[in-house]
Design an enzyme around this catalytic site. Structure first.
Site, PDB file in Angstrom:
ATOM      1  N   LYS A  28      -1.725  13.064 -53.059  1.00  0.00           N
ATOM      2  CA  LYS A  28      -2.936  13.022 -52.624  1.00  0.00           C
ATOM      3  C   LYS A  28      -3.203  13.424 -51.446  1.00  0.00           C
ATOM      4  CE  LYS A  28      -4.488  10.980 -57.143  1.00  0.00           C
ATOM      5  NZ  LYS A  28      -5.146   9.785 -57.638  1.00  0.00           N
ATOM      6  N   ARG A  61       1.250   4.615 -59.919  1.00  0.00           N
ATOM      7  CA  ARG A  61       1.326   6.051 -60.698  1.00  0.00           C
ATOM      8  C   ARG A  61       1.944   6.966 -59.820  1.00  0.00           C
ATOM      9  NH1 ARG A  61      -1.679  10.565 -61.992  1.00  0.00           N
ATOM     10  NH2 ARG A  61      -1.558  11.635 -64.008  1.00  0.00           N
TER      11      ARG A  61
END
Length: 289
Positions: free
Chosen positions: A230, A266
């Site tokens: 991210k 995750r």
């Protein structure tokens, strides 16, 4: 569907027939995007056979859970209907259920898709909407699925203000109350602070660095953190690495999150995540955590 409950789930996150004891080790959730437009690997696994091969690779690399998403949640994404999402998801989900015994998670904010996915074999509903009014806790309560409830703030854009940790803490309190009102027991809830959703970069970093404040407030509840590739990773670096060059930063972020109590990570890069998690688990044990 038979599912665990009550005393069977003491000290664990329960989802369908699966039990994940909390604290013993980190669980690695492998990301399987069956979308044409996800920010990191959109289009690579949108075909059923490619998705099944990638899932097999992640299982071989040590994934504990497979999380299938059929709709991008990147900033600026174009939403698809529940019908289109299920059209993408169903063949992959049914193929996976025949291929693997791993628990399957479905990444959706449509209750109808979540219910159909559990009927087709999913054990976890990963709801990234942040909504407490979309009926998802009732779906989980009625099907026996585990439910990931994520703080989304203002959505996928980085518009967060104020103390992100306190904002997430307040949301988690409301989320647990909404789950209880729907008849969903706390051992079938997993809380996700929503890295990259409705926070600025300082908020994202604070949520990993101060995650222990949140886990201490909800000591019997599972926590999931997902920062894989991210923008918060890139924002810490100069020059900013491209999406595919953020593995080392992702491992650093997730290591801190695990050290501070995250139970599920995750990730895109399963083999590397497993190795980093096992070392962090060992360090936690050495520190008496």
């Amino acid at each position: 569907m038979a599912f665990l409950g009550g005393a069977e789930c003491a000290g664990a996150f329960c989802a369908g027939a699966f039990r994940f004891p909390l604290g013993e080790r980190a669980y690695i959730m492998g990301i399987l995007n069956v979308t044409p437009d996800s920010f990191s690997d959109g289009g690579r696994y949108s075909e059923r056979d490619a998705a099944l091969r990638h899932a097999e690779d992640m299982e071989r690399a040590g994934a504990d859970i497979l999380d299938i998403g059929a709709q991008s949640t990147r900033p600026g994404h174009a939403p698809v209907t529940a019908e289109e999402e299920w059209e993408r998801l169903e063949p992959v989900l049914r193929g996976l259920r025949e291929q693997t015994a791993l628990p399957l998670s479905v990444d959706t904010y449509y209750p109808a898709v979540a219910a159909a996915a559990v009927e087709a074999g999913a054990a976890i509903i990963n709801d990234v909407s942040g909504s407490l009014e979309n009926g998802m806790p009732r779906v989980a309560a009625g099907t026996g699925a585990g439910l990931v409830m994520m703080h989304a703030g203002g959505g996928a854009d980085d518009t967060g203000e104020g103390d992100a940790v306190e904002a997430v803490r307040l949301y988690f309190r409301r989320a647990m109350a909404a789950a209880a009102a729907a008849g969903l027991p706390p051992e079938r809830v997993c809380l996700d602070p929503g890295i990259g959703f409705g926070k600025d970069r300082h908020g994202d970093l604070a949520l990993a660095a101060r995650l222990g404040e949140l886990t201490a407030a909800f000591p019997e509840t599972a926590f999931l953190v997902g920062a894989s590739r991210k923008r918060v990773i890139a924002a810490c670096c100069s020059p900013e690495p491209p999406v595919g060059g953020r593995l080392a930063g992702t491992l650093a972020f997730h290591t801190v999150a695990r050290w501070n109590g995250a139970h599920i990570l995750r990730v895109h890069d399963v083999a590397q995540a497993v190795q980093a998690a096992r070392v962090t688990d060992a360090l936690r044990r050495a520190a008496g955590k």
